[in-house]
Design a protein around this motif. Sequence first.
Motif, mmCIF file in Angstrom:
data_model
loop_
_atom_site.group_PDB
_atom_site.id
_atom_site.type_symbol
_atom_site.label_atom_id
_atom_site.label_comp_id
_atom_site.label_asym_id
_atom_site.label_seq_id
_atom_site.Cartn_x
_atom_site.Cartn_y
_atom_site.Cartn_z
ATOM 1 N N PRO A 172 77.210 78.018 42.430
ATOM 2 C CA PRO A 172 76.582 77.432 43.561
ATOM 3 C C PRO A 172 77.508 76.979 44.417
ATOM 4 C CG PRO A 172 77.067 75.544 41.654
ATOM 5 C CD PRO A 172 77.436 76.928 41.031
ATOM 6 N N VAL A 208 68.889 79.535 46.365
ATOM 7 C CA VAL A 208 70.017 78.535 46.046
ATOM 8 C C VAL A 208 70.198 77.725 47.126
ATOM 9 C CG1 VAL A 208 71.766 77.846 44.689
ATOM 10 C CG2 VAL A 208 70.541 79.884 44.177
ATOM 11 N N GLY A 231 69.065 76.241 40.372
ATOM 12 C CA GLY A 231 70.042 75.172 40.084
ATOM 13 C C GLY A 231 69.094 73.894 39.741
ATOM 14 N N ARG A 261 72.305 77.912 32.706
ATOM 15 C CA ARG A 261 73.260 77.005 33.363
ATOM 16 C C ARG A 261 74.470 76.187 32.823
ATOM 17 N NH1 ARG A 261 69.850 74.094 36.171
ATOM 18 N NH2 ARG A 261 70.308 72.213 35.334
ATOM 19 N N PHE A 271 71.853 79.404 37.194
ATOM 20 C CA PHE A 271 71.027 78.596 38.264
ATOM 21 C C PHE A 271 69.853 78.117 37.321
ATOM 22 C CE2 PHE A 271 73.240 81.797 40.989
ATOM 23 C CZ PHE A 271 73.918 80.818 41.619
#
Length: 322
Positions: A172, A208, A231, A261, A271
């Motif tokens: 991320p 994202v 996320g 994740r 994510f």
Amino acid sequence: MASRPRSSRLHRTLLAALVATSVALPVSGAARPSAVPAPAPAALAPLRAATPADLGARYAVSRDGIRAAERMAADHGDRRRAAALRTMADPGRHFLSFDGRDGGRTVEVFGDLSRAERIAVLVPGSDTNLDTYARFRAGAVALQQEWGGRSAVVAWLGYETPRTVSPEALTPGRADDAAPQLANFVRELSAVKPAARTSLICHSYGSVVCARAASGLRVADIVLYGSPGVGADTVGQLHTRATVWAGRGADDWVAEVPHIRLQLPFANIGFGVDPVSPEFGARIFAAGTGGHSDYLKPGSVSLTNIARIASGKTPAEEGRHA
């Protein structure tokens, strides 16, 4: 014998590690292309009004910046970049901002922003930069033409996107850097166009970015398509009053991305929950049979439905296309 949940977690962890390794190893040995130099952009004051005069002045400043970048690219010997920038500097093009450094960051307007009653802010995913900008632009043009009337599409390439085949596309970090910039832009846009219906239209890794920027933004809809995950485990974790939509084409390879994740010592990978899954809680729209780059193709089911959503209408064909 291990329990099913533990076995499932182990399988997902090993699969994620395999994906990370397969991506990182070839990239680590690949040479990066040499950067094309570009001048620093002129400092721009916040957009204070969406009148033709104010917008025209902003467009003129950005056009001067594009021409300066064109000259520098030509002096550097990159004829391809110079030609692309020459096209972008056409007086008929409308850029709210332009920065040619580090692959390029641009914000281009399609339609008449001063008169727009509906605005879509289009946020791209991986591999979008000045060298691939024509593809991103084509999607923005198609969406604006699908809308017509008092509408405007803003193609927001306001961050350095990751390469699809790179570790950055699995983490991320780029989205964390981009989200404050996107949030500031949308707030500025909302201030000068408070009566317009504004939506975030977010593709792939751009979803994202949108998820991280979503909290508190005055937008009617957030549309996630071709998303690897954002996320967050649920829509509620986005802390938004917007209606969150998700869609995926039947031939989109992103369906094969593991929805995990992992917090590792050196990076956070993946994510999380699939945005088109029931547990995420988004409203699902039909995205047709297209692939990862086909969502805004003229005549496609996905384009029709994204345009309808951003207009406040029910998608023409609702259903689950996971």
